[in-house]
Design an enzyme around this catalytic site. Sequence first.
Site, PDB file in Angstrom:
ATOM      1  N   ASN A   1     -20.421  28.076  11.686  1.00  0.00           N
ATOM      2  CA  ASN A   1     -21.317  29.115  11.203  1.00  0.00           C
ATOM      3  C   ASN A   1     -22.601  28.498  10.692  1.00  0.00           C
ATOM      4  OD1 ASN A   1     -21.893  29.604   8.112  1.00  0.00           O
ATOM      5  ND2 ASN A   1     -19.860  28.673   8.233  1.00  0.00           N
TER       6      ASN A   1
ATOM      7  N   GLY B   1     -26.789  30.487   6.796  1.00  0.00           N
ATOM      8  CA  GLY B   1     -28.023  30.106   6.103  1.00  0.00           C
ATOM      9  C   GLY B   1     -28.147  30.698   4.710  1.00  0.00           C
TER      10      GLY B   1
ATOM     11  N   CYS C   1     -27.165  21.817  -0.383  1.00  0.00           N
ATOM     12  CA  CYS C   1     -28.460  22.457  -0.148  1.00  0.00           C
ATOM     13  C   CYS C   1     -29.535  21.378  -0.085  1.00  0.00           C
ATOM     14  CB  CYS C   1     -28.816  23.404  -1.297  1.00  0.00           C
ATOM     15  SG  CYS C   1     -27.671  24.748  -1.556  1.00  0.00           S
TER      16      CYS C   1
ATOM     17  N   ILE D   1     -13.378  20.656   0.574  1.00  0.00           N
ATOM     18  CA  ILE D   1     -14.683  20.300   1.111  1.00  0.00           C
ATOM     19  C   ILE D   1     -15.465  21.551   1.547  1.00  0.00           C
ATOM     20  CG2 ILE D   1     -13.958  18.035   1.941  1.00  0.00           C
ATOM     21  CD1 ILE D   1     -13.581  19.211   4.740  1.00  0.00           C
ATOM     22  N   ASN D   2     -16.780  21.412   1.598  1.00  0.00           N
ATOM     23  CA  ASN D   2     -17.614  22.383   2.288  1.00  0.00           C
ATOM     24  C   ASN D   2     -17.434  22.141   3.801  1.00  0.00           C
ATOM     25  OD1 ASN D   2     -19.708  24.242   2.888  1.00  0.00           O
ATOM     26  ND2 ASN D   2     -20.727  23.720   0.963  1.00  0.00           N
ATOM     27  N   THR D   3     -18.172  22.837   4.651  1.00  0.00           N
ATOM     28  CA  THR D   3     -17.960  22.712   6.098  1.00  0.00           C
ATOM     29  C   THR D   3     -18.504  21.392   6.637  1.00  0.00           C
ATOM     30  OG1 THR D   3     -20.030  23.881   6.503  1.00  0.00           O
ATOM     31  CG2 THR D   3     -18.007  25.191   6.511  1.00  0.00           C
TER      32      THR D   3
ATOM     33  N   GLY E   1     -10.579  29.858   3.246  1.00  0.00           N
ATOM     34  CA  GLY E   1     -11.865  30.312   3.758  1.00  0.00           C
ATOM     35  C   GLY E   1     -11.768  31.053   5.068  1.00  0.00           C
TER      36      GLY E   1
END
Lengths: 249, 305
Positions: B69, B72, B131, B192-194, B266
Site C-alpha cells: 500500500n 500516503g 516519516c 514493525i511498520n511495513t 493489520g
Amino acid sequence: MKQSLFTLEHTRQLTDDTYELVLSGDTSAITAPGQFVNIQLPGRFLRRPISICNWTDQALMLLVKVVGDGTRELVRCVPGTELDVLSGLGNGFDPARAGAHPVLAGGGIGIAPLYGLAQRMRDAGQAPTVALGFRSAKDAFYLEEFASLGCRLLIATEDGSLGTRGFVTDCIRNVPECDYVLCCGPLPMLKAVHSLPQLTDGQFSFEARMGCGFGACMGCSIPTRDGYKRVCKDGPILYKEEIVWRTCL
Amino acid sequence: MANLSVNLAGVELKNPIIPASGTFGYGREYAELYDLNILGSFSWKGTTGAARLGNPQPRIAETAGGMLNAVGLQNPGIDAVIAREVPHIAEIFQGPVIANVGGFSLDEYAENCAKLNDVDQVAILEVNISCPNVHAGGKNFGCDPHAAAEVTRAVKAVTNKPVFMKLTPNVTDIAEIARACEDAGADGLCLINTLLGMRIDLNTKRPVIANRTGGLSGPAVFPVALRMVWDVYEAVKIPIIGCGGVSSAEDAAEMMLAGAAAVEVGAANLVDPMACKTIIEHLPAVCQRLGVDHISELTGGAHHG
C-alpha cells in the site's frame, strides 16, 4: 455489509472472457443496484470486488470479466463451491433521482449493474433508455436480457459490427430528450458521457484497486469536489457535479 | 480459562490484541460489524498536524501472501480527529485507545502529541517515525538512531502519556534504533511498520502503484517481524508491541514468545473484517495448549530455557 458464505450455483459463459455467475446465500445486506460484493478466493490475499448484476432474497447474480488470475479462478469454480463474500458494499444507484427521461449507459463489463437497476426502474414504473457499448459484436452480451425488460435498447460497437459504429455517447446523442444518465464503464467512457451537454445531472459508477472494500484502508480514495472520497464506501457511485476529472485521469 | 490481560507501560489491556494503525480507520467501519469493546485497544489511523490527501491512484497492489500500500498517510489532521473522531470513538469503544501520530518535523511531532494531553481516552501515544524529515532532506526519522532519539525526546517533553515509538523495518539494524529510543526515554516500542516493496505491471511495464513503491504487509512479512521482535527483545527492557503479518491466535502467541507484550493485527483486518474478534476468541484455547494460566507468561518465553 455482511460477511457470509455463498454457494456457486451455476456459471454460464457469455463471451470469450465474460461469464455469468449465480450464487445462493443471504443477500439481506444488499439494498441498492450498483452496490458490489468482495469475494475471497483460495490462495489470493486480497478479495476481488465485483459489481452486483442482480439479486433476489436468496441469490446473487454477477457478470465477471476475466482480467487476471483471480477472476480466472473465480469463473473456473465448479458449482457447489463455497465462497466467503462481503455483500452489500458501497452506496449504489438512486433511481428516484433519475427524472422522467433517464438513460442507463454501460460500457463492456460495466453494463452489469445496469441490468438490476433497469429491472428495478421498470418495476417502479420508470422507462429508462438503455445504451450499451462494446468493442465489437462478438464482445456483446446480455442484449436479450435487457430487451426482455422492455427497455428501449441502443447498441454501439467500436468497429460497427453491431448497432451504431462508435461509442455509447454516439447513441446517447441520438436521444436528446434523455437528460439524466446512470452510468458504469471504463474511465474514458465515464469521462466522455460526463461531458455530454444534454445531461443536466447523472450518477457515475467508478472502479478502483481496493484493499478492504469497506472503507477502512483508504486504498481507493479519489479526489472529488468535496474532498477525497473512498470509491468503496462513499461510492462507487459519484454524482455528476462532484466529479473532478483532471486528477482522476 | 486463561487470564488474557496484559500491561503496556502501566496501561492495562483486557487482552493483547490491537488492530494496527492504518487498517482500522478510527473504528467506524468495524463498529458496524462487532462490538469493539472486545478489543484490548485499537491504534487509530496515523494522524498528522495538517490534513493530508495522500498519494495518487493506484495505491494498492497484491502480492503472494500479502499486499503493498502507498496510501500516503491520508488523514483529516489532528484537530479534526480530536473534534470529530474522538467523540465518536467514545461511543463505540470505552477502552484505552492508542493514538498513532505522524510528523514531518520535531516540532510537529511535539505539537501533535501535546494536543492529545487532554484527550483522556488516549492512553498511549504510538509515534510513527517512518516519516520523512522535511528539515533533513526528507531523510526518514526512523532510519537514523539520532533522529529517532530526537523525536522520542521531543514527544516525551510534552506528554505524560506512555510513548511507544513505531519502528520501520527498512534499516540495517533495528535493535540499534530500538536502543536509541529506549535511551531517549521511550516507554515502549511497536514493530514493525511495513517493508518497502514494489510490483511492476507486465501490461504497462510500469510500477503498479502510482507512488512506485509501497509498504508490504500481510502474512508474507510475519517471519521478518517475528525475527525483529526477537532481536529487539534482546536489546531493550521496555515493552514491545509486535506487529506484522499476524493473522491467527497462533501467530499472536508466536509474537509474544518472541518478546511482544501485546500484538497488533493489520492487513488481516482488511481481508477478514472479523479477524481480531476471531483471534481473541481463539486465545484461550491457545493458552491452554501452551499450558499458561496468564497470557503474559508467553512474553519472551522463547528466549528462555
